[in-house]
Design an enzyme around this catalytic site. Structure first.
Site, PDB file in Angstrom:
ATOM      1  CE1 TYR A   1      41.864  39.132  48.501  1.00  0.00           C
ATOM      2  CE2 TYR A   1      39.925  39.984  48.785  1.00  0.00           C
ATOM      3  CZ  TYR A   1      41.003  39.933  47.331  1.00  0.00           C
ATOM      4  OH  TYR A   1      41.346  40.282  46.860  1.00  0.00           O
TER       5      TYR A   1
ATOM      6  CB  SER B   1      40.825  43.525  46.886  1.00  0.00           C
ATOM      7  OG  SER B   1      39.237  43.435  46.449  1.00  0.00           O
TER       8      SER B   1
HETATM    9  P1  NAD Z   1      45.867  34.827  40.610  1.00  0.00           P
HETATM   10  O1  NAD Z   1      45.397  33.640  41.814  1.00  0.00           O
HETATM   11  O2  NAD Z   1      45.694  34.524  39.036  1.00  0.00           O
HETATM   12  O3  NAD Z   1      46.811  35.799  40.792  1.00  0.00           O
HETATM   13  C1  NAD Z   1      47.635  35.116  42.507  1.00  0.00           C
HETATM   14  C2  NAD Z   1      49.225  35.247  42.067  1.00  0.00           C
HETATM   15  O4  NAD Z   1      50.056  35.266  43.179  1.00  0.00           O
HETATM   16  C3  NAD Z   1      49.077  33.675  41.430  1.00  0.00           C
HETATM   17  O5  NAD Z   1      50.235  33.915  39.983  1.00  0.00           O
HETATM   18  C4  NAD Z   1      50.100  32.995  42.702  1.00  0.00           C
HETATM   19  O6  NAD Z   1      51.516  32.301  42.391  1.00  0.00           O
HETATM   20  C5  NAD Z   1      50.793  34.437  43.395  1.00  0.00           C
HETATM   21  N1  NAD Z   1      51.132  33.957  44.768  1.00  0.00           N
HETATM   22  C6  NAD Z   1      50.705  33.791  45.681  1.00  0.00           C
HETATM   23  N2  NAD Z   1      50.914  33.657  46.912  1.00  0.00           N
HETATM   24  C7  NAD Z   1      52.377  33.704  46.536  1.00  0.00           C
HETATM   25  C8  NAD Z   1      53.575  33.667  47.017  1.00  0.00           C
HETATM   26  N3  NAD Z   1      53.381  33.579  48.493  1.00  0.00           N
HETATM   27  N4  NAD Z   1      54.424  34.217  46.895  1.00  0.00           N
HETATM   28  C9  NAD Z   1      55.134  35.247  45.325  1.00  0.00           C
HETATM   29  N5  NAD Z   1      53.231  35.018  44.533  1.00  0.00           N
HETATM   30  C10 NAD Z   1      52.163  34.281  45.228  1.00  0.00           C
HETATM   31  O7  NAD Z   1      44.321  36.101  40.667  1.00  0.00           O
HETATM   32  P2  NAD Z   1      45.131  37.681  39.897  1.00  0.00           P
HETATM   33  O8  NAD Z   1      43.046  38.239  40.554  1.00  0.00           O
HETATM   34  O9  NAD Z   1      45.600  37.375  39.188  1.00  0.00           O
HETATM   35  O10 NAD Z   1      45.037  37.988  41.939  1.00  0.00           O
HETATM   36  C11 NAD Z   1      46.527  39.168  41.747  1.00  0.00           C
HETATM   37  C12 NAD Z   1      45.395  40.245  42.422  1.00  0.00           C
HETATM   38  O11 NAD Z   1      44.780  41.153  42.721  1.00  0.00           O
HETATM   39  C13 NAD Z   1      45.555  39.644  44.046  1.00  0.00           C
HETATM   40  O12 NAD Z   1      46.766  40.289  45.205  1.00  0.00           O
HETATM   41  C14 NAD Z   1      44.669  40.017  44.033  1.00  0.00           C
HETATM   42  O13 NAD Z   1      43.826  39.762  45.325  1.00  0.00           O
HETATM   43  C15 NAD Z   1      43.723  40.526  43.723  1.00  0.00           C
HETATM   44  N6  NAD Z   1      41.839  40.919  43.868  1.00  0.00           N
HETATM   45  C16 NAD Z   1      41.920  40.049  42.499  1.00  0.00           C
HETATM   46  C17 NAD Z   1      40.693  40.452  41.876  1.00  0.00           C
HETATM   47  C18 NAD Z   1      39.824  39.381  41.131  1.00  0.00           C
HETATM   48  O14 NAD Z   1      38.200  39.573  40.781  1.00  0.00           O
HETATM   49  N7  NAD Z   1      40.285  38.887  40.340  1.00  0.00           N
HETATM   50  C19 NAD Z   1      39.739  41.864  42.863  1.00  0.00           C
HETATM   51  C20 NAD Z   1      40.412  41.748  43.434  1.00  0.00           C
HETATM   52  C21 NAD Z   1      41.358  42.316  44.117  1.00  0.00           C
END
Ligand code: NAD
Length: 256
Positions: A157, A144
């Protein structure tokens, strides 16, 4: 096809960024293990729907990345299905908003267990297979912008993502002799379920977008494009780096 016949595992691939990465990898010719977390019928249904579209080149595997036995079973199932593993994307992640003075141990450990321990154990299980295979591999972390910039109210986080950055850099050094490339993708504000609370609030959305030089949220597919590059032969000499996909967010400094 940039990933023809490569075998990839993507964690948390039933929604958002992970779902987009899995779909793009499959479109690029990879065999893909789509991981989803236990205890969530919508995640299970989405993962199974996704792999139907991949034909014989997809499997959906339930596993909690914060449990070693689940992760080792998932890697074993991937190898049993496709014969090997070439790419592991550590995408699964959670965030809990809590002012630091109210932070509980339970919440702290939950975030660190999924985001950091989960990424470590998936990387270790996958890298052990890659080393056994002897043909290199790719480890990709979806960290992130908060591996670098603060986010008040989200200390657990930020701690997890900052630690991923250092883990990635260390692994890049330790695994280079095995020709395993290790890199981070650091997304900014991407339109996915994790940001539902902002996306559904017009005022919060206006404030968030005003901080992004590109003037909009990113799309999961825009993160997936960088993941394809890092998973491909084009990234042969790329290791130990963070790739920001943030519309310039990390460069934004407001003085007035
Ligand atoms: P999201 O919530 O759609 O995806 C997160 C996924 O992780 C979900 O499918 C959830 O079911 C899965 N998950 C959670 N706990 C789990 C576990 N214990 N075992 C297996 N799977 C698990 O949101 P996203 O934005 O697609 O996030 C994906 C990654 O991107 C994350 O690591 C998040 O921190 C990172 N991220 C997202 C953003 C953003 O703005 N969307 C920005 C920076 C980083």
């Amino acid at each position: 096809m940039r990933l023809k016949d490569r075998v990839a595992l993507v964690t948390g691939a039933s929604s958002g960024i992970g779902e987009a990465i899995a779909a793009r990898f499959a479109a690029e010719g990879a065999h893909v293990c789509v991981n989803y977390r236990p205890g969530s019928p919508p995640d299970e249904a989405a993962a199974k729907r996704a792999v139907e579209g991949f034909g014989t080149r997809g499997i959906a595997v339930e596993a909690d990345v914060s449990r070693r036995e689940d992760v080792e079973r998932m890697v074993a199932e991937t190898v049993a299905a496709f014969g090997r593993i070439d790419i592991a994307v550590n995408n699964a992640g959670i965030e809990i908003k809590r002012p630091f003075l109210e932070q509980t141990d339970e919440e702290w450990h939950r975030v660190l267990d999924v985001n950091l321990y989960g990424a470590m154990v998936v990387s270790q299980a996958a890298a052990r297979e890659m080393v056994k295979q002897g043909t290199g591999g790719k480890l990709i972390f979806v960290s992130s912008v908060h591996e670098d910039i603060p986010f008040p109210g989200y200390t657990s986080y930020c701690a997890s993502k900052g630690a991923i950055r250092m883990m990635m850099r260390n692994l890049a050094m330790e695994l280079a002799p095995h020709r395993i490339n290790v890199n981070d993708i650091a997304p900014g504000a991407i339109a996915t379920p994790i940001n539902r609370y902002v996306l559904e609030d017009p005022e919060a959305m206006k404030n968030a977008v005003s901080e992004i030089p590109w003037g909009r949220f990113g799309r999961p597919e825009e993160v997936a494009g960088v993941a394809v590059f890092l998973a491909s032969d084009d990234a042969e000499y790329v290791t130990g780096s963070t790739y920001y996909v943030d519309g310039g967010l990390t460069q934004q400094v407001t003085l007035y």
